[in-house]
Each structure stands twice: as C-alpha cells, then as structure tokens.
Design an enzyme around this catalytic site. Structure first.
Site, PDB file in Angstrom:
ATOM      1  CB  ILE A   1      -0.977   0.003   1.202  1.00  0.00           C
ATOM      2  CG1 ILE A   1      -2.063   1.067   1.019  1.00  0.00           C
ATOM      3  CG2 ILE A   1      -0.241   0.204   2.510  1.00  0.00           C
ATOM      4  CD1 ILE A   1      -2.990   0.812  -0.122  1.00  0.00           C
TER       5      ILE A   1
ATOM      6  NE  ARG B   1      -4.095   5.176  -4.392  1.00  0.00           N
ATOM      7  CZ  ARG B   1      -5.424   5.207  -4.175  1.00  0.00           C
ATOM      8  NH1 ARG B   1      -6.106   4.072  -4.153  1.00  0.00           N
ATOM      9  NH2 ARG B   1      -6.052   6.345  -3.998  1.00  0.00           N
TER      10      ARG B   1
ATOM     11  CE1 TYR C   1      11.363  -1.793   9.086  1.00  0.00           C
ATOM     12  CE2 TYR C   1      10.738  -3.292  10.846  1.00  0.00           C
ATOM     13  CZ  TYR C   1      10.707  -2.948   9.514  1.00  0.00           C
ATOM     14  OH  TYR C   1      10.040  -3.730   8.619  1.00  0.00           O
TER      15      TYR C   1
ATOM     16  CE  LYS D   1      -6.880  -1.637   6.863  1.00  0.00           C
ATOM     17  NZ  LYS D   1      -6.814  -3.115   6.788  1.00  0.00           N
TER      18      LYS D   1
END
Length: 346
Positions: free
Chosen positions: A31, A35, A74, A113
């Site tokens: 995603i 997007r 990270y 989410k």
C-alpha cells in the site's frame, strides 16, 4: 507651505508556509508503494526523509524511487534527528509495538489500520502520545475524504432526523493461497483486515458508546483466521448498527444511515479511487436525490491532515481528539467481538 510627506504604506505579507514535515517510512508494504508514497510526492506539506525495511536492499530501492535516505534498520531510522514523524506500513501484529517505539523516540506517528488489535495496547499508545505531546493517527483514509464531510454536513443539518440504524459492509473476493490475510502470525483475518472499516463507520455515526449485542465469525480451520463475520452493535439510546465484513464475498464497500426522516447511502466509500466522484443517495419522505461529491485522493487528504496536526494541532482540533477516541473504542470493541462471537468452523 511644505506638502506633508505621505504616510507609509502598510503591507500585510502572508505568513510563510511552515516547513514540510520530514517523514520516515517504516516498512515497504504494497500500500505504501502503490498509493501512500506517490500521494506523498504530491503533498508539499511533507517530504520523505528516510526509508527502512527488513531488507536493506528493498529500502534502498524505495528511496531511489521515492526519495529520502535508506536506513540500515527500523531502529536506525528512529534514531535519526532529521526524521520528525514516521509512517508505519508493517504487518498488523507489529503496529502497536513499533508505534510505541516511535513515540518513545519522540516521533509523531501515522500508522496503518488497525493501530492495535486490542484495547489495552490502544490505551497505552494514546497515553504515551499524550504524555509526549505527539500526534498519533490511525490511517483510515475514508474519514478524510470529501464524502465524509458531505455526509457529516447532512447529518448536522438534521436532514435524516434522528439516526436510528447504520448498516455497513466491506467485503472482498477470496484471496489466493499465500496471501498475508490468511496468516494469523502477522494479524490476518477478515475482522482486522476489512472489518475495522464498517466498525469505524458505526462509531462515527452512532457515537463511541457502542456495545456488542451479537456477533458471528466464520473461522477457517485451514488457515487459522476468520474469513468473514457479522456484528450487531447497540447504542445507549437503542440505535443499532449491523456491520458485515469478509474475504469470501462479492466486493462491497458501502454504508447506509437511516434516520427518523430519511435515509442516505454511499458506495465505494472505503476504497474510493482518486478519480471517482462519489454519489450520496438521499431519500427524504418521497423525494429521492443524488448529492455528487468531487473526486479527491483520500491518501493525499489524510497526509495533509497529519502534517497540519504535527505543525499546529489546533488546526486539526476538534477532529484529532475525536479520531483518537474512536481508535480507542474500536480496539476495545475488537476484544468484545472476539469474546462474544459465535465461531463457525469452515
């Protein structure tokens, strides 16, 4: 007689635009590539400062494509002083863990989410964000689309009268073997993947004081996750919501709100394409009308909102506290749904 000098001209220069928020990305998920990061490149309020992935080569490829500097891990990204905020695009089961680490590192957080799979984690994260005066935003794009503003305006104007029921569904066709939605180790299953969307719509239109009146989950013995489900929610005043979700269905992305005086419904509401102009179908008495909403990229909309909240939280108020309370209650309802559900093995 000497002519007096003209009074100086007072000029009001516009205030300079705030500097773009320097964003780091944790996780190079699909995603993000399709997007979110393309939308970020069109959003001047943010700039991509860094990218981190489990595979450093993947982070380097993302940075080459979208900008920013790849980080070795990270942890290394969170240690960078030039990164003000992070966007988390990780498997669901890692959201709460890394959101917490980012907040403790002093970063504002936009997280895919669901933010948390249980109520305790959500409460802990929002408490931590509040203590450190940091923005924590769960990424439900549909709440930031112009459709939502149109519907909210109709409700505030009393067009539907008193809201009595909400029906909402988000269902998708069956996923192939190997799809991460079938993997319980990373937070797969229909409830967490697409069930949270109609659940969030119910919280928005009926308020956060909802309780679970009943639930059914179809549980796959093969994959170890729920494939679909249905939940009945009750509000204190007797209003109710029926939410449906699943990944073994014909595609549906819809909600309907029925009040004492009228009904409205919207299709393609959770995954609105950027060039799609939604239609709010409205029935009041015997009159049927269509309210057309301009096309909008809701990925850009949520990024603008997040940047504004980071730079000046007052610009996002009162929306930001409401979004946080909805996120808390949503996570708590996930606990209640799992506890109350009748599970049907398939």
């Amino acid at each position: 007689m000497q002519t007096p000098a003209p009074a100086p001209v007072q000029t009001c220069l516009p205030a300079p635009a705030p500097a773009p928020v320097r964003l780091g990305v944790l996780g190079c998920g699909d995603i993000a590539a399709r997007r979110t990061l393309p939308a970020l490149l069109r959003t001047p309020q943010l700039t991509l400062a860094g990218v981190a992935a489990r595979d450093p080569a993947r982070a380097a490829a993302f940075a080459q494509r979208f900008g920013g500097t790849p980080a070795a891990s990270y942890e290394a990204l969170l240690e960078r002083p030039d990164v003000e905020a992070v966007y988390l695009c990780l498997p669901t089961m890692l959201h709460a863990r890394w959101a917490g680490r980012a907040l403790r590192a002093g970063k504002h957080v936009l997280v895919e989410k669901p933010l948390a799979t249980n109520g305790a984690d959500a409460e802990r994260l929002f408490r931590l964000a509040g203590e450190r005066s940091l923005v924590l935003l769960e990424n439900f794009m549909f709440l930031h689309h112009a459709t939502q503003r149109t519907v909210s305006g109709l409700l505030a104007a009393g067009t539907l009268g008193t809201v009595r029921t909400v029906s909402a569904a988000f269902t998708i066709p069956p996923r192939p073997d190997g799809d991460t939605r079938h993997d319980p180790e990373v937070g797969g299953g229909a409830l967490l993947d697409n069930g949270v969307y109609p659940l969030r719509a119910a919280l928005r239109f009926l308020g956060v004081d909802l309780s679970v009146a009943g639930a059914v989950l179809r549980h796959s013995e093969r994959y170890g996750v729920d494939l679909s489900g249905s939940v009945l929610l009750a509000a204190p005043d007797g209003a109710a919501a029926h939410v449906r979700f699943g990944m073994e269905h014909h595609y549906r992305s819809w909600y309907e709100i029925q009040g004492s005086a009228g009904t409205l419904s919207v299709e393609h509401v959770y995954t609105t394409a950027p060039d799609h102009a939604p239609v709010v179908r409205l029935a009041v008495g015997t009159d049927h009308t269509e309210v057309r909403v301009p096309a909008e990229d809701h990925f850009e909309a949520v990024l603008r909102y997040f940047a504004a909240a980071v730079r000046d939280p007052s610009r996002a108020a009162p929306g930001l506290p409401l979004l946080g309370e909805e996120s808390r209650r949503q996570a708590a309802l996930l606990d209640s749904i799992r506890g109350a559900a009748r599970r049907v093995a398939v």
